[in-house]
Design an enzyme around this catalytic site. Structure first.
Site, PDB file in Angstrom:
ATOM      1  N   ASP A 396       1.052 -53.907 -17.346  1.00  0.00           N
ATOM      2  CA  ASP A 396      -0.475 -53.679 -17.011  1.00  0.00           C
ATOM      3  C   ASP A 396      -0.484 -51.916 -17.237  1.00  0.00           C
ATOM      4  O   ASP A 396       0.223 -51.123 -16.720  1.00  0.00           O
ATOM      5  CB  ASP A 396      -0.224 -53.849 -15.420  1.00  0.00           C
ATOM      6  CG  ASP A 396      -1.578 -53.451 -14.825  1.00  0.00           C
ATOM      7  OD1 ASP A 396      -2.344 -52.643 -15.222  1.00  0.00           O
ATOM      8  OD2 ASP A 396      -1.845 -54.119 -13.678  1.00  0.00           O
ATOM      9  N   HIS A 397      -1.460 -51.870 -17.848  1.00  0.00           N
ATOM     10  CA  HIS A 397      -1.798 -50.476 -18.403  1.00  0.00           C
ATOM     11  C   HIS A 397      -2.117 -49.665 -17.247  1.00  0.00           C
ATOM     12  O   HIS A 397      -2.124 -48.161 -17.576  1.00  0.00           O
ATOM     13  CB  HIS A 397      -2.491 -50.421 -19.556  1.00  0.00           C
ATOM     14  CG  HIS A 397      -2.458 -49.296 -20.610  1.00  0.00           C
ATOM     15  ND1 HIS A 397      -1.553 -48.397 -20.297  1.00  0.00           N
ATOM     16  CD2 HIS A 397      -2.960 -49.046 -21.986  1.00  0.00           C
ATOM     17  CE1 HIS A 397      -1.564 -47.221 -21.355  1.00  0.00           C
ATOM     18  NE2 HIS A 397      -2.127 -47.913 -22.171  1.00  0.00           N
TER      19      HIS A 397
END
Ligand code: CAO
Length: 427
Positions: A396-397
């Site tokens: 999850d950036h």
């Protein structure tokens, strides 16, 4: 009472204008300003009023028809005192008419219309579709563009007239009350595939339907990035063969990978974290509950092994087998499916190289591993055939950046080649 046929008034330069709405029906009692039909040219929408007071006998057009000035669109029974009424109402509503006129002008100006004739159409203030909706053409056009049902709008203008601001307020409140989960649709367009050949339909199970929604929700809500790498697995496979022989056990490479990965997560705590519900905090976990994706006839299911950090490779192997069997027989307990902090999806027994595993929220990362493959690599001393494991880390950036992720995948490669670490973790 007199029967009258009402024609489309002067539309300026507009010709062959489309009827997009019919607002009245036979039997309706209408006032002179009541909209009977709404037309839309390429420049503007305009309501065509009854222009007399009376009872509708018939509407001569339907939605989709194109009309021009002079075409008959309404047959109406006109009361004899209509003319008198028109004059009185005209005086009373003068202020409001001015306001509506400026609305029409503003709309056409903003669209840079040269079609001044459109502004000649008298704006309308009364009932639409028998629902007492009062709105001018610009407001109706805006509502159509956003797909807003005008009957849901609380009007704030004079005489219960819906203003543009009311539409803005409605959209704002819908956006603020709609949760992220519901802000997109789980749907597909209807297509009749039988047009091209025989088809058969199979119903999705409840489990498949909920899995479909979970995957879609994750994919839409989480900005996924996937880091791919190849890790030298030769040492691990050699140690595995030796230890399995010595202890007379059969253990898949997955259990080894699971153990080494879980240990490394303590050096990379962000990968074993979750974002809080307001996206204001990150929650770092002092345990690793490792989700293992299991392929079942019903679809993918991800039970998790609790506190993997306390378990040996042998214990993890036995847990994976037990959970996989329970998943396939649909005998998992609720607790097996809750509380995972990081997951592994293994296609190691099957094949392929790299893929993009989808994160299981509230986790922030998932490691995909594929089947190891042989390749010849060059060393100082020459060439050697080695086994490589393709890995794909989706993260999850919002919680993890690329440098952190690639540091993890690089160190995982080193840890998987560390025979001492593997031996120490075995039993
Ligand atoms: N490279 C090479 N071989 C591998 C391997 C790897 N990375 N991982 C496992 N294997 C081999 C093992 O050596 C073993 O072969 P042998 O019997 O010849 O020694 C065999 O594969 C074992 O496979 P397995 O599937 O029975 O057991 P597992 O512990 O490796 O995996 C489980 C268990 C439950 C993860 C797996 O059965 C499964 O369901 N995988 C599918 C996961 C999935 O669908 N992911 C989703 C992808 S995206 O939708």
């Amino acid at each position: 009472m007199t029967k009258k046929i009402i024609n489309i008034p002067d539309l300026g330069e507009a010709e062959d204008v489309e009827v997009i709405e019919v607002c009245a029906k036979a039997g309706d009692q209408v006032n002179y300003e009541d909209p009977i039909i709404v037309l839309e040219s390429d420049k503007a929408a305009m309501e065509i009023p009854a222009s007399v007071i009376g009872k509708v006998i018939s509407i001569e057009v339907t939605v989709g028809d194109t009309v021009s000035a002079g075409s008959p669109f309404l047959q109406i029974e006109v009361s004899d005192d209509a003319v008198q009424q028109v004059n009185e109402d005209s005086l009373e509503d003068q202020g409001e008419k001015n306001q509506i006129e400026s609305e029409t002008i503003e709309q056409t100006e903003s669209e840079q219309s040269s079609n001044v004739g459109i502004q000649k159409i008298p704006p309308i203030t009364t009932k639409a579709s028998n629902k007492n909706i009062y709105a001018g053409p610009a407001v109706r056009k805006l509502a159509r563009e956003f797909g807003i049902d005008l009957s849901l709008i609380q009007p704030s203008g004079p005489k219960n007239r819906i203003q543009k601001e009311d539409l803005h307020g409605f959209v704002k409140s819908r956006l603020s009350t709609t949760s992220h989960r519901n802000s997109f649709e789980f749907s597909q367009p209807y297509i009749d595939y039988s047009k091209w050949g025989p088809v058969k339909e199979e119903k999705l199970s409840k489990f498949m339907k909920s899995s479909l929604k979970n995957l879609h929700t994750s994919w839409i809500n989480i900005p996924h990035v996937t880091q791919h790498d190849e890790c030298d697995l030769s040492t691990l496979l050699e140690v595995r063969t030796r230890l399995c022989k010595k202890h007379k056990v059969k253990i898949s490479p997955l259990a080894f990978i699971a153990k080494i990965t879980s240990q490394l997560l303590f050096d990379f705590p962000l990968l074993n974290s979750s974002l809080d519900q307001n996206l204001e905090k990150i929650i770092l976990k002092d345990y690793v509950n490792l989700g293992i994706a299991v392929d079942t006839s019903e679809g993918l299911i991800v039970p998790n092994i609790k506190n993997v950090q306390l378990k040996s490779i042998v214990e993890i192997s036995s847990d994976i087998n037990a959970l996989a069997e329970a998943a396939k027989k649909r005998k998992l307990k609720i607790d097996d499916l809750k509380g995972a902090s990081f997951s592994i999806s293994s296609l190691g027994a099957i094949g392929g190289r790299f893929f993009t595993p989808i994160i299981n929220p509230p986790e922030v990362a998932i490691l995909g591993v594929s089947k190891s493959f042989e390749k010849v690599v060059s060393f100082k001393a020459g060439f050697e055939g080695r086994s490589f494991l393709p890995i794909s880390l989706s993260y999850d950036h919002r919680a993890i950046n690329g440098v952190y992720a690639v540091q993890f995948t690089s160190q995982l490669g080193e840890a998987l080649a560390d025979n001492k670490l593997i031996e120490k973790s075995f039993k």
